[in-house]
Write a protein that holds these residues in place. Structure first.
Motif, PDB file in Angstrom:
ATOM      1  N   HIS A   5      84.374  88.607  86.579  1.00 32.19           N
ATOM      2  CA  HIS A   5      83.717  89.793  86.024  1.00 32.19           C
ATOM      3  C   HIS A   5      82.487  90.233  86.815  1.00 32.19           C
ATOM      4  CE1 HIS A   5      82.310  92.756  83.186  1.00 32.19           C
ATOM      5  NE2 HIS A   5      81.147  92.125  83.116  1.00 32.19           N
ATOM      6  N   PRO A   6      81.515  89.366  87.076  1.00 32.91           N
ATOM      7  CA  PRO A   6      80.342  89.838  87.816  1.00 32.91           C
ATOM      8  C   PRO A   6      80.659  90.288  89.235  1.00 32.91           C
ATOM      9  CG  PRO A   6      80.264  87.454  87.510  1.00 32.91           C
ATOM     10  CD  PRO A   6      81.361  87.960  86.648  1.00 32.91           C
ATOM     11  N   PHE A   7      81.597  89.631  89.895  1.00 29.81           N
ATOM     12  CA  PHE A   7      81.972  90.050  91.252  1.00 29.81           C
ATOM     13  C   PHE A   7      82.655  91.412  91.230  1.00 29.81           C
ATOM     14  CE2 PHE A   7      81.615  85.438  91.962  1.00 29.81           C
ATOM     15  CZ  PHE A   7      80.807  85.441  93.099  1.00 29.81           C
ATOM     16  N   LEU A   8      83.480  91.652  90.213  1.00 30.39           N
ATOM     17  CA  LEU A   8      84.103  92.962  90.057  1.00 30.39           C
ATOM     18  C   LEU A   8      83.050  94.040  89.822  1.00 30.39           C
ATOM     19  CD1 LEU A   8      87.112  91.969  87.759  1.00 30.39           C
ATOM     20  CD2 LEU A   8      87.266  92.753  90.140  1.00 30.39           C
ATOM     21  N   GLY A   9      82.040  93.692  89.020  1.00 34.23           N
ATOM     22  CA  GLY A   9      80.968  94.645  88.752  1.00 34.23           C
ATOM     23  C   GLY A   9      80.173  94.988  89.997  1.00 34.23           C
ATOM     24  N   VAL A  10      79.861  93.979  90.788  1.00 35.40           N
ATOM     25  CA  VAL A  10      79.110  94.221  92.027  1.00 35.40           C
ATOM     26  C   VAL A  10      79.940  95.069  92.985  1.00 35.40           C
ATOM     27  CG1 VAL A  10      78.163  93.138  94.101  1.00 35.40           C
ATOM     28  CG2 VAL A  10      77.672  92.170  91.840  1.00 35.40           C
ATOM     29  N   VAL A  48      71.698 100.059  85.686  1.00 37.51           N
ATOM     30  CA  VAL A  48      71.344  99.179  84.570  1.00 37.51           C
ATOM     31  C   VAL A  48      72.303  97.987  84.511  1.00 37.51           C
ATOM     32  CG1 VAL A  48      71.176  98.988  82.061  1.00 37.51           C
ATOM     33  CG2 VAL A  48      70.255 100.997  83.219  1.00 37.51           C
ATOM     34  N   LEU A  49      73.593  98.255  84.681  1.00 39.62           N
ATOM     35  CA  LEU A  49      74.581  97.175  84.651  1.00 39.62           C
ATOM     36  C   LEU A  49      74.345  96.175  85.776  1.00 39.62           C
ATOM     37  CD1 LEU A  49      77.802  99.210  83.821  1.00 39.62           C
ATOM     38  CD2 LEU A  49      76.731  97.479  82.369  1.00 39.62           C
ATOM     39  N   LEU A  50      74.010  96.678  86.956  1.00 39.91           N
ATOM     40  CA  LEU A  50      73.769  95.770  88.080  1.00 39.91           C
ATOM     41  C   LEU A  50      72.551  94.892  87.828  1.00 39.91           C
ATOM     42  CD1 LEU A  50      74.479  94.935  91.055  1.00 39.91           C
ATOM     43  CD2 LEU A  50      72.744  96.611  91.752  1.00 39.91           C
ATOM     44  N   LEU A  51      71.435  95.505  87.442  1.00 38.95           N
ATOM     45  CA  LEU A  51      70.191  94.760  87.260  1.00 38.95           C
ATOM     46  C   LEU A  51      70.298  93.762  86.108  1.00 38.95           C
ATOM     47  CD1 LEU A  51      67.619  97.653  87.806  1.00 38.95           C
ATOM     48  CD2 LEU A  51      68.269  95.857  89.427  1.00 38.95           C
ATOM     49  N   THR A  52      70.847  94.217  84.985  1.00 36.01           N
ATOM     50  CA  THR A  52      70.975  93.303  83.842  1.00 36.01           C
ATOM     51  C   THR A  52      72.048  92.252  84.106  1.00 36.01           C
ATOM     52  OG1 THR A  52      72.525  94.843  82.768  1.00 36.01           O
ATOM     53  CG2 THR A  52      70.186  95.022  82.189  1.00 36.01           C
ATOM     54  N   GLY A  53      73.077  92.646  84.857  1.00 30.60           N
ATOM     55  CA  GLY A  53      74.127  91.689  85.184  1.00 30.60           C
ATOM     56  C   GLY A  53      73.617  90.537  86.023  1.00 30.60           C
ATOM     57  N   VAL A  54      72.694  90.850  86.926  1.00 32.25           N
ATOM     58  CA  VAL A  54      72.089  89.794  87.745  1.00 32.25           C
ATOM     59  C   VAL A  54      71.319  88.818  86.850  1.00 32.25           C
ATOM     60  CG1 VAL A  54      70.289  89.317  89.458  1.00 32.25           C
ATOM     61  CG2 VAL A  54      71.978  91.121  89.877  1.00 32.25           C
TER      62      VAL A  54
END
Length: 218
Positions: free
Chosen positions: A57-62, A126-132
């Motif tokens: 999931h996080p890699f897909l988001g990035v 927002v998704l990137l920053l909070t996802g990190v």
């Protein structure tokens, strides 16, 4: 001038970039839903189970964010709000009823498309920053529990707004005939361009003939 000659709206690279983002959005969205609530955990089977869903999931988001930046670089100049856009928004009721009288001509994108563009960019950031912050494998240990909780909430809210925005995007593409075809094949008819994006039509064709739009009013 050949009135039957189509106009190139999107290049092959732009279309490829768009569909890569669309595919990554679907994959990130489905994997995110699987992790969001136990009732949706069955979606994790699409990604090989719970552990793989959490990993991917996080890699897909990035990846989605990176490819979306490609669209931002290509199109940000065409998405600045102008005076005509503000007037277009005040008369959006006429647009919804397909009444052209009094609606100002627009460029490559109308005001609704421009607002959607900036909304998508804000949600992605927002998704990137909070996802990190909530990415347990690499970064979450660097932040306090309150920051992680707030980030998880902001992440969910941004994802919700993003999904709604994409639904609007898809609906508008279906509602305005020719829009989806433009992103599939790249070309639009001159009549379509003149009707929906008259200022852009004039720019790419050099045709200064006025369309059916009313004059700009204060």
């Amino acid at each position: 001038m050949n009135d039957n000659k189509p106009i190139l709206r999107y290049t092959a690279n732009e279309r490829t970039n768009h569909w890569i983002v669309a595919i990554l959005f679907m994959m990130a969205g489905l994997s995110g839903l699987a992790l969001f609530h136990p009732a949706l955990f069955w979606l994790s089977h699409l990604f090989g189970g719970g552990p793989w869903t959490r990993i991917l999931h996080p890699f897909l988001g990035v990846a989605m964010f990176v490819f979306f930046l490609g669209l931002v670089v290509r199109f940000w100049r065409a998405n600045f709000i102008t005076a005509n856009d503000r007037l277009w928004l005040r008369r959006v009721d006429r647009v919804m009823l397909n009444q052209e009288q009094g609606v100002p001509p627009v460029g490559k994108y109308n005001a609704g498309q421009k607002l959607l563009f900036w909304t998508l960019l804000a949600c992605m950031l927002v998704l990137l920053l909070t996802g990190v912050v909530i990415w347990r494998a690499y970064f979450s240990h660097l932040f306090g529990i309150e920051v992680i909780r707030l980030s998880a909430l902001a992440h969910a809210l941004a994802a919700f707004v993003l999904v709604l925005s994409i639904i609007v995007h898809i609906y508008a593409g279906i509602w305005i005939k020719g829009s989806i075809s433009a992103m599939l094949h790249g070309w639009v008819s001159r009549a379509w361009a003149r009707k929906h994006h008259e200022l852009w039509y004039r720019e790419v064709t050099g045709d200064k003939t006025r369309g059916n739009h009313g004059r700009k009013e204060g």
